[in-house]
Design a protein around this motif. Structure first.
Motif, PDB file in Angstrom:
ATOM      1  N   UNK A  82       0.843  -1.208   0.000  1.00 40.74           N
ATOM      2  CA  UNK A  82       0.000   0.000   0.000  1.00 40.74           C
ATOM      3  C   UNK A  82       0.874   1.253   0.000  1.00 40.74           C
ATOM      4  N   UNK A  83       1.896   1.275   0.846  1.00 41.71           N
ATOM      5  CA  UNK A  83       2.775   2.446   0.915  1.00 41.71           C
ATOM      6  C   UNK A  83       3.520   2.657  -0.400  1.00 41.71           C
ATOM      7  N   UNK A  84       4.031   1.577  -0.995  1.00 43.14           N
ATOM      8  CA  UNK A  84       4.729   1.690  -2.274  1.00 43.14           C
ATOM      9  C   UNK A  84       3.786   2.196  -3.362  1.00 43.14           C
ATOM     10  N   UNK A  85       2.565   1.658  -3.389  1.00 40.42           N
ATOM     11  CA  UNK A  85       1.588   2.073  -4.399  1.00 40.42           C
ATOM     12  C   UNK A  85       1.273   3.552  -4.269  1.00 40.42           C
ATOM     13  N   UNK A  86       1.044   4.016  -3.052  1.00 36.71           N
ATOM     14  CA  UNK A  86       0.747   5.439  -2.838  1.00 36.71           C
ATOM     15  C   UNK A  86       1.941   6.313  -3.230  1.00 36.71           C
ATOM     16  N   UNK A  87       3.143   5.896  -2.843  1.00 38.94           N
ATOM     17  CA  UNK A  87       4.342   6.666  -3.169  1.00 38.94           C
ATOM     18  C   UNK A  87       4.548   6.774  -4.677  1.00 38.94           C
ATOM     19  N   UNK A  88       4.453   5.656  -5.369  1.00 36.58           N
ATOM     20  CA  UNK A  88       4.658   5.660  -6.821  1.00 36.58           C
ATOM     21  C   UNK A  88       3.565   6.449  -7.528  1.00 36.58           C
ATOM     22  N   UNK A  89       2.332   6.348  -7.045  1.00 34.76           N
ATOM     23  CA  UNK A  89       1.255   7.125  -7.658  1.00 34.76           C
ATOM     24  C   UNK A  89       1.537   8.622  -7.526  1.00 34.76           C
ATOM     25  N   UNK A  90       2.019   9.050  -6.379  1.00 32.64           N
ATOM     26  CA  UNK A  90       2.356  10.472  -6.197  1.00 32.64           C
ATOM     27  C   UNK A  90       3.524  10.884  -7.087  1.00 32.64           C
ATOM     28  N   UNK A  91       4.541  10.025  -7.182  1.00 35.06           N
ATOM     29  CA  UNK A  91       5.687  10.328  -8.040  1.00 35.06           C
ATOM     30  C   UNK A  91       5.247  10.403  -9.503  1.00 35.06           C
ATOM     31  N   UNK A  92       4.449   9.441  -9.943  1.00 31.93           N
ATOM     32  CA  UNK A  92       3.959   9.447 -11.327  1.00 31.93           C
ATOM     33  C   UNK A  92       3.112  10.676 -11.611  1.00 31.93           C
ATOM     34  N   UNK A  93       2.319  11.087 -10.648  1.00 26.04           N
ATOM     35  CA  UNK A  93       1.477  12.272 -10.829  1.00 26.04           C
ATOM     36  C   UNK A  93       2.346  13.505 -11.006  1.00 26.04           C
ATOM     37  N   UNK A  94       3.382  13.619 -10.179  1.00 22.75           N
ATOM     38  CA  UNK A  94       4.258  14.782 -10.269  1.00 22.75           C
ATOM     39  C   UNK A  94       5.122  14.797 -11.517  1.00 22.75           C
ATOM     40  N   UNK A  95       5.544  13.631 -11.979  1.00 21.32           N
ATOM     41  CA  UNK A  95       6.476  13.552 -13.097  1.00 21.32           C
ATOM     42  C   UNK A  95       5.764  13.393 -14.436  1.00 21.32           C
ATOM     43  N   UNK A  96       4.783  12.508 -14.503  1.00 25.48           N
ATOM     44  CA  UNK A  96       4.179  12.165 -15.794  1.00 25.48           C
ATOM     45  C   UNK A  96       2.773  12.699 -16.005  1.00 25.48           C
ATOM     46  N   UNK A  97       1.973  12.757 -14.967  1.00 28.23           N
ATOM     47  CA  UNK A  97       0.608  13.260 -15.120  1.00 28.23           C
ATOM     48  C   UNK A  97      -0.415  12.391 -14.426  1.00 28.23           C
ATOM     49  N   UNK A  98      -1.658  12.826 -14.514  1.00 28.89           N
ATOM     50  CA  UNK A  98      -2.744  12.199 -13.779  1.00 28.89           C
ATOM     51  C   UNK A  98      -3.037  10.769 -14.233  1.00 28.89           C
ATOM     52  N   UNK A  99      -3.131  10.517 -15.533  1.00 30.14           N
ATOM     53  CA  UNK A  99      -3.483   9.178 -16.009  1.00 30.14           C
ATOM     54  C   UNK A  99      -2.415   8.149 -15.676  1.00 30.14           C
ATOM     55  N   UNK A 100      -1.160   8.549 -15.696  1.00 32.59           N
ATOM     56  CA  UNK A 100      -0.086   7.643 -15.314  1.00 32.59           C
ATOM     57  C   UNK A 100      -0.150   7.341 -13.817  1.00 32.59           C
ATOM     58  N   UNK A 101      -0.483   8.359 -13.026  1.00 31.99           N
ATOM     59  CA  UNK A 101      -0.612   8.161 -11.579  1.00 31.99           C
ATOM     60  C   UNK A 101      -1.777   7.220 -11.263  1.00 31.99           C
ATOM     61  N   UNK A 102      -2.891   7.424 -11.920  1.00 25.60           N
ATOM     62  CA  UNK A 102      -4.046   6.549 -11.711  1.00 25.60           C
ATOM     63  C   UNK A 102      -3.720   5.135 -12.178  1.00 25.60           C
ATOM     64  N   UNK A 103      -3.042   5.014 -13.306  1.00 23.69           N
ATOM     65  CA  UNK A 103      -2.658   3.695 -13.820  1.00 23.69           C
ATOM     66  C   UNK A 103      -1.743   2.963 -12.842  1.00 23.69           C
ATOM     67  N   UNK A 104      -0.748   3.661 -12.321  1.00 21.74           N
ATOM     68  CA  UNK A 104       0.150   3.061 -11.334  1.00 21.74           C
ATOM     69  C   UNK A 104      -0.587   2.672 -10.069  1.00 21.74           C
ATOM     70  N   UNK A 105      -1.478   3.548  -9.615  1.00 22.43           N
ATOM     71  CA  UNK A 105      -2.266   3.255  -8.422  1.00 22.43           C
ATOM     72  C   UNK A 105      -3.129   2.014  -8.629  1.00 22.43           C
TER      73      UNK A 105
END
Length: 127
Positions: A17-40
């Motif tokens: 859960x912690x890794x998923x949340x962290x990566x989703x935040x990183x993806x959101x900041x670096x790549x965008x919303x759809x990548x963050x949602x996809x990672x999540x």
């Protein structure tokens, strides 16, 4: 998650859960919303299937080796069915899914689940 009585499974699900949340935040900041949602979503597929697995394992009350193996195999089979259903659902429903982020985070969280072997369960120590 007090309903999961197996400490190693409880710990690795928390890591997932912690890794998923962290990566989703990183993806959101670096790549965008759809990548963050996809990672999540990729991480959550693994988290949900791990929770189902842990619930089945936690309900095991048998004391024989055969009973433990049957429970583990049943839990693994259900986990695989849940994974397939959730993977299909995400790809069928979420049209903007970024496959790289989704599958990448999914694979890493599956690997994190295998780290349960390295978590010390001190509740079973003989004193």
């Amino acid at each position: 998650m007090p309903w999961i009585r197996n400490k190693p499974l409880h710990v690795v699900i928390r890591w997932q859960v912690l890794f998923t949340a962290f990566i989703a935040l990183v993806c959101w900041g670096v790549f965008g919303l759809h990548e963050a949602i996809s990672g999540f979503l990729g991480g959550m597929v693994s988290v949900i299937s791990s929770i189902v697995y842990a619930l089945i394992i936690s309900r095991h009350k048998g004391y024989t080796a055969g009973g433990a193996i049957r429970t583990a195999l049943r839990a693994e089979a259900v986990k695989i069915v849940v994974i397939i259903a959730l993977l299909w659902t995400v790809f069928a429903v979420y049209e903007e899914v970024n496959a790289n982020a989704f599958i990448g985070v999914f694979i890493i969280t599956v690997i994190i689940f295998s780290m349960a072997l390295f978590v010390h369960d001190d509740s079973k120590d003989i004193k």
